[in-house]
Design an enzyme around this catalytic site. Structure first.
Site, PDB file in Angstrom:
ATOM      1  N   THR A  19       0.585  -1.069  -0.093  1.00 30.17           N
ATOM      2  CA  THR A  19      -0.010  -0.006   0.168  1.00 30.17           C
ATOM      3  C   THR A  19       0.812   1.336  -0.047  1.00 30.17           C
ATOM      4  N   GLY A  20       2.285   1.040   0.148  1.00 31.34           N
ATOM      5  CA  GLY A  20       2.950   2.409   0.243  1.00 31.34           C
ATOM      6  C   GLY A  20       3.387   2.752  -1.198  1.00 31.34           C
ATOM      7  N   GLN A  21       4.127   3.803  -1.169  1.00 32.12           N
ATOM      8  CA  GLN A  21       4.776   4.384  -2.696  1.00 32.12           C
ATOM      9  C   GLN A  21       5.370   3.368  -3.395  1.00 32.12           C
ATOM     10  N   ASP A  22       6.540   2.561  -2.966  1.00 31.62           N
ATOM     11  CA  ASP A  22       7.124   1.808  -3.815  1.00 31.62           C
ATOM     12  C   ASP A  22       6.264   0.698  -4.118  1.00 31.62           C
TER      13      ASP A  22
ATOM     14  N   ASP B   3       0.660  -8.752   9.252  1.00 34.89           N
ATOM     15  CA  ASP B   3       1.592  -7.944   9.860  1.00 34.89           C
ATOM     16  C   ASP B   3       2.721  -8.346  10.149  1.00 34.89           C
TER      17      ASP B   3
ATOM     18  N   LEU C 112       9.257  -4.475   1.769  1.00 34.87           N
ATOM     19  CA  LEU C 112       9.234  -2.994   1.687  1.00 34.87           C
ATOM     20  C   LEU C 112       8.443  -2.367   2.983  1.00 34.87           C
TER      21      LEU C 112
ATOM     22  N   ALA D   6       7.245  -1.066   6.220  1.00 38.33           N
ATOM     23  CA  ALA D   6       8.121  -0.557   7.600  1.00 38.33           C
ATOM     24  C   ALA D   6       7.362   0.772   8.213  1.00 38.33           C
TER      25      ALA D   6
ATOM     26  N   THR E 282      18.576   1.551   3.604  1.00 37.59           N
ATOM     27  CA  THR E 282      18.398   3.043   3.279  1.00 37.59           C
ATOM     28  C   THR E 282      19.377   3.893   3.570  1.00 37.59           C
TER      29      THR E 282
ATOM     30  N   GLU F 123      19.605   6.560   5.134  1.00 38.20           N
ATOM     31  CA  GLU F 123      19.588   6.975   6.424  1.00 38.20           C
ATOM     32  C   GLU F 123      20.483   6.442   7.161  1.00 38.20           C
TER      33      GLU F 123
ATOM     34  N   TYR G 152      14.704   5.341  13.149  1.00 42.08           N
ATOM     35  CA  TYR G 152      14.236   4.529  11.995  1.00 42.08           C
ATOM     36  C   TYR G 152      15.872   4.072  11.599  1.00 42.08           C
TER      37      TYR G 152
ATOM     38  N   LYS H 168      16.787   0.221  10.809  1.00 45.76           N
ATOM     39  CA  LYS H 168      17.039  -0.156   9.504  1.00 45.76           C
ATOM     40  C   LYS H 168      18.291  -0.873   9.346  1.00 45.76           C
TER      41      LYS H 168
HETATM   42  P1  NAP Z   1       5.662   3.933   2.553  1.00 46.04           P
HETATM   43  O1  NAP Z   1       5.041   4.496   1.512  1.00 46.04           O
HETATM   44  O2  NAP Z   1       5.841   4.648   3.808  1.00 46.04           O
HETATM   45  O3  NAP Z   1       4.906   2.648   2.779  1.00 46.04           O
HETATM   46  C1  NAP Z   1       5.309   1.835   3.946  1.00 46.04           C
HETATM   47  C2  NAP Z   1       4.599   0.664   3.796  1.00 46.04           C
HETATM   48  O4  NAP Z   1       4.935  -0.301   5.010  1.00 46.04           O
HETATM   49  C3  NAP Z   1       2.919   0.859   3.864  1.00 46.04           C
HETATM   50  O5  NAP Z   1       2.255  -0.057   2.790  1.00 46.04           O
HETATM   51  C4  NAP Z   1       2.654   0.286   5.326  1.00 46.04           C
HETATM   52  O6  NAP Z   1       1.299  -0.341   5.140  1.00 46.04           O
HETATM   53  C5  NAP Z   1       3.760  -0.783   5.603  1.00 46.04           C
HETATM   54  N1  NAP Z   1       3.662  -1.263   6.936  1.00 46.04           N
HETATM   55  C6  NAP Z   1       3.754  -0.420   7.990  1.00 46.04           C
HETATM   56  N2  NAP Z   1       3.727  -1.074   9.153  1.00 46.04           N
HETATM   57  C7  NAP Z   1       3.348  -2.392   8.927  1.00 46.04           C
HETATM   58  C8  NAP Z   1       3.172  -3.525   9.418  1.00 46.04           C
HETATM   59  N3  NAP Z   1       3.421  -3.808  10.899  1.00 46.04           N
HETATM   60  N4  NAP Z   1       3.202  -4.688   8.762  1.00 46.04           N
HETATM   61  C9  NAP Z   1       3.238  -4.739   7.333  1.00 46.04           C
HETATM   62  N5  NAP Z   1       3.324  -3.465   6.569  1.00 46.04           N
HETATM   63  C10 NAP Z   1       3.301  -2.500   7.202  1.00 46.04           C
HETATM   64  O7  NAP Z   1       7.282   3.547   2.240  1.00 46.04           O
HETATM   65  P2  NAP Z   1       8.163   3.556   0.759  1.00 46.04           P
HETATM   66  O8  NAP Z   1       8.455   4.929   0.302  1.00 46.04           O
HETATM   67  O9  NAP Z   1       7.255   2.964  -0.192  1.00 46.04           O
HETATM   68  O10 NAP Z   1       9.368   2.785   1.057  1.00 46.04           O
HETATM   69  C11 NAP Z   1       9.215   1.245   0.936  1.00 46.04           C
HETATM   70  C12 NAP Z   1      10.405   0.731   1.854  1.00 46.04           C
HETATM   71  O11 NAP Z   1      11.831   1.419   1.549  1.00 46.04           O
HETATM   72  C13 NAP Z   1      10.247   1.083   3.271  1.00 46.04           C
HETATM   73  O12 NAP Z   1      10.855   0.008   4.242  1.00 46.04           O
HETATM   74  C14 NAP Z   1      11.080   2.302   3.552  1.00 46.04           C
HETATM   75  O13 NAP Z   1      11.709   2.499   4.880  1.00 46.04           O
HETATM   76  C15 NAP Z   1      12.451   2.068   2.503  1.00 46.04           C
HETATM   77  N6  NAP Z   1      13.039   3.328   2.048  1.00 46.04           N
HETATM   78  C16 NAP Z   1      12.320   4.166   1.329  1.00 46.04           C
HETATM   79  C17 NAP Z   1      13.002   5.040   0.883  1.00 46.04           C
HETATM   80  C18 NAP Z   1      12.331   6.283  -0.102  1.00 46.04           C
HETATM   81  O14 NAP Z   1      13.031   7.408  -0.161  1.00 46.04           O
HETATM   82  N7  NAP Z   1      10.859   6.104  -0.420  1.00 46.04           N
HETATM   83  C19 NAP Z   1      14.421   5.002   0.580  1.00 46.04           C
HETATM   84  C20 NAP Z   1      15.167   4.025   1.281  1.00 46.04           C
HETATM   85  C21 NAP Z   1      14.263   3.076   1.923  1.00 46.04           C
HETATM   86  P3  NAP Z   1      -0.065   0.500   5.729  1.00 46.04           P
HETATM   87  O15 NAP Z   1      -0.726   1.138   4.417  1.00 46.04           O
HETATM   88  O16 NAP Z   1      -0.803  -0.304   6.528  1.00 46.04           O
HETATM   89  O17 NAP Z   1       0.488   1.513   6.721  1.00 46.04           O
HETATM   90  O1  G4F Z   2      11.096  13.855   3.073  1.00 45.07           O
HETATM   91  P1  G4F Z   2      11.810  13.378   4.459  1.00 45.07           P
HETATM   92  O2  G4F Z   2      10.809  13.184   5.637  1.00 45.07           O
HETATM   93  O3  G4F Z   2      12.595  12.137   4.346  1.00 45.07           O
HETATM   94  P2  G4F Z   2      13.870  11.636   4.977  1.00 45.07           P
HETATM   95  O4  G4F Z   2      13.817  12.077   6.256  1.00 45.07           O
HETATM   96  O5  G4F Z   2      15.321  11.974   4.222  1.00 45.07           O
HETATM   97  O6  G4F Z   2      13.685  10.015   4.832  1.00 45.07           O
HETATM   98  C1  G4F Z   2      13.112   9.382   3.814  1.00 45.07           C
HETATM   99  O7  G4F Z   2      14.297   8.961   3.241  1.00 45.07           O
HETATM  100  C2  G4F Z   2      15.060   7.939   3.474  1.00 45.07           C
HETATM  101  C3  G4F Z   2      16.124   7.689   2.734  1.00 45.07           C
HETATM  102  O8  G4F Z   2      17.254   8.388   2.955  1.00 45.07           O
HETATM  103  C4  G4F Z   2      14.122   6.984   3.928  1.00 45.07           C
HETATM  104  F1  G4F Z   2      14.668   5.725   4.293  1.00 45.07           F
HETATM  105  C5  G4F Z   2      12.761   7.007   4.522  1.00 45.07           C
HETATM  106  O9  G4F Z   2      12.091   6.142   4.636  1.00 45.07           O
HETATM  107  C6  G4F Z   2      12.222   8.286   3.916  1.00 45.07           C
HETATM  108  O10 G4F Z   2      11.496   7.851   2.642  1.00 45.07           O
HETATM  109  O11 G4F Z   2      12.573  14.523   5.008  1.00 45.07           O
HETATM  110  C7  G4F Z   2      13.448  15.032   4.169  1.00 45.07           C
HETATM  111  C8  G4F Z   2      14.244  16.251   4.765  1.00 45.07           C
HETATM  112  C9  G4F Z   2      14.762  16.007   6.190  1.00 45.07           C
HETATM  113  O12 G4F Z   2      15.924  16.851   6.157  1.00 45.07           O
HETATM  114  C10 G4F Z   2      13.707  16.838   7.146  1.00 45.07           C
HETATM  115  O13 G4F Z   2      14.153  17.273   8.451  1.00 45.07           O
HETATM  116  O14 G4F Z   2      13.340  17.503   4.825  1.00 45.07           O
HETATM  117  C11 G4F Z   2      13.341  18.107   6.190  1.00 45.07           C
HETATM  118  N1  G4F Z   2      11.963  18.549   6.150  1.00 45.07           N
HETATM  119  C12 G4F Z   2      11.747  19.791   6.558  1.00 45.07           C
HETATM  120  N2  G4F Z   2      10.589  20.079   6.785  1.00 45.07           N
HETATM  121  C13 G4F Z   2      10.667  18.094   6.402  1.00 45.07           C
HETATM  122  C14 G4F Z   2       9.790  18.909   6.594  1.00 45.07           C
HETATM  123  N3  G4F Z   2      10.494  16.738   6.335  1.00 45.07           N
HETATM  124  C15 G4F Z   2       9.157  16.468   6.607  1.00 45.07           C
HETATM  125  N4  G4F Z   2       8.771  15.173   6.311  1.00 45.07           N
HETATM  126  N5  G4F Z   2       8.328  17.355   6.720  1.00 45.07           N
HETATM  127  C16 G4F Z   2       8.527  18.731   6.776  1.00 45.07           C
HETATM  128  O15 G4F Z   2       7.670  19.484   7.035  1.00 45.07           O
END
Ligand code: NAP
Ligand code: G4F
Length: 338
Positions: free
Chosen positions: A13-16, A59, A81, A83, A128, A130, A156, A160
């Site tokens: 259900t998430g972005q990826d 879950d 995916l 988390a 990640t 992070e 987080y 991870k």
């Molecule tokens: P996202 O949009 O926040 O999606 C997170 C997903 O995790 C949702 O489908 C959520 O389901 C599910 N989830 C949460 N808690 C759960 C649980 N207890 N059991 C089963 N599923 C659960 O994240 P995303 O951006 O698609 O990222 C996908 C993965 O890549 C994540 O692990 C994230 O940490 C990692 N990642 C993301 C980025 C990025 O920039 N997007 C970068 C590096 C790594 P619900 O709809 O039920 O809440």
């Molecule tokens: O968009 P963010 O919340 O992403 P962040 O923290 O970089 O994390 C994302 O990328 C990670 C990979 O490096 C993933 F692992 C993680 O799951 C997620 O997808 O914040 C980006 C930057 C941060 O520095 C934050 O402090 O934006 C800054 N920021 C400033 N104002 C904000 C805001 N972030 C959010 N979410 N909301 C604000 O209003």
């Protein structure tokens, strides 16, 4: 005739999850998606957008439900995916973050092992950038690579890092095909509104359409290596098709501040000076910040032939355009309704 491939995807259900479902469907996979909760608000949207995904209630914190999911799907490929993925939220909910983002991975790996499917299923772990932390003593230089030091700066990031190492441990201990993708920030039209890029593009669309006056953010100086999610899920799939399991960074090799993102996003609606529209509030700042992230995708490019297609200006443009269409009631074919 070759057998249809089956994939089990957590976080569907998430972005990826959305981008991956589209990709795997296009390749003819049978897709099983984990759906959690007794009444998941995203379930109906998922059924509408991806009618071909077979949903399994489970879950990551519930071992029995994961064993059941593995037995039902008999997967050739597992994409983990799921988390708690929001860094700010993880500071406010550190234990929940550990239970899902760290221990959930162990639960899923064990579900594969105890059902004897570790031999046949290839496993992708969503690691990640992070984990690197961006601190002074460990700046990225020309980009963090698979060999760089880790110093996570949030609950987080710490969760991870455990997930990353337990995944690698199962590869080394049990010979499982476990690949980890150390992915830098990736965004797009499916990005959750709680992340800074989508929060900005959604607000820029609202300001353009006269639906809101401003957007309130936290710190604007941090820099991120921002790519497009569609490019990154292709990399995940490529990792599981490779002849051996390994660790790969996916990134663009460029870093930009939130201020730069704001400048490009507001330029899309003809606004040069965005300062009157942007407020700041400590509520959106973090107890510890990651100043800068920059990745080196060299290994993925050389070994997998992975290449990103969408650059930074194109990413910002596609997100603003999508949000203007969405908020003005137009629906773009194939785009998310989130
Ligand atoms: P996202 O949009 O926040 O999606 C997170 C997903 O995790 C949702 O489908 C959520 O389901 C599910 N989830 C949460 N808690 C759960 C649980 N207890 N059991 C089963 N599923 C659960 O994240 P995303 O951006 O698609 O990222 C996908 C993965 O890549 C994540 O692990 C994230 O940490 C990692 N990642 C993301 C980025 C990025 O920039 N997007 C970068 C590096 C790594 P619900 O709809 O039920 O809440
Ligand atoms: O968009 P963010 O919340 O992403 P962040 O923290 O970089 O994390 C994302 O990328 C990670 C990979 O490096 C993933 F692992 C993680 O799951 C997620 O997808 O914040 C980006 C930057 C941060 O520095 C934050 O402090 O934006 C800054 N920021 C400033 N104002 C904000 C805001 N972030 C959010 N979410 N909301 C604000 O209003």
């Amino acid at each position: 005739m070759s057998e249809t491939k089956r994939a089990l995807v957590t976080g569907i259900t998430g972005q990826d999850g959305g981008h991956l479902a589209e990709l795997l469907h296009g390749k003819g996979y049978e897709i099983y998606g984990l759906i959690r909760g007794q009444r998941n608000a995203r379930k109906e949207a998922l059924e509408r957008e991806f009618p071909y995904v077979r949903m399994i209630e489970a879950d990551l914190t519930d071992q029995t439900s994961l064993i059941n999911a593995v037995l039902i799907s008999q997967p050739h490929e597992v994409y983990n995916l799921g988390a708690i993925s929001h860094v700010g939220y993880s500071f406010r909910n550190p234990q929940l973050t550990s239970d899902i983002t760290a221990k959930g991975v162990l639960n899923l790996l064990e579900a594969l092992r105890v059902t004897g499917q570790q031999e046949t299923a290839r496993f992708y772990q969503a690691s990640t950038s992070e984990m690197f932390g961006g601190l002074d003593y460990n700046r990225p230089g020309n980009g963090y690579s698979e060999e760089s030091l880790f110093h996570p700066r949030s609950p987080y990031g710490v969760a991870k890092l455990y997930a990353h190492w337990i995944a690698r441990n199962y590869r080394e201990s049990y010979g499982m095909f476990v690949a980890t993708g150390i992915l830098f920030n990736h965004e797009g039209e499916r990005r959750g509104l709680e992340f800074v890029t989508r929060k900005i593009t959604n607000a820029v669309a609202g300001i353009h359409l006269g639906l809101q006056d401003s957007v309130t953010l936290g710190d604007l100086w941090p820099k991120r290596d921002w790519g497009y999610a569609g490019d990154y899920v292709r990399g995940m799939w490529q990792m599981l098709q490779h002849d051996q399991p390994d660790d790969f960074v996916l990134a663009t090799g460029e870093t930009h501040s939130i201020e730069e993102f704001l400048t490009l996003a507001f330029a899309e609606i003809g606004v040069e000076d965005w300062s009157p529209y942007v407020k700041q509030d400590e509520a959106f700042m973090r107890p510890a910040e990651v100043d800068i992230l920059l990745g080196d995708p060299g290994k993925a490019e050389r070994v997998l032939g992975w290449k990103r297609e969408v650059d930074f200006p194109a990413l910002v443009r596609l997100m603003v355009k999508h949000d203007i269409a969405l908020r003005s009631g137009e629906f773009l074919p194939g785009a998310s309704e989130r």
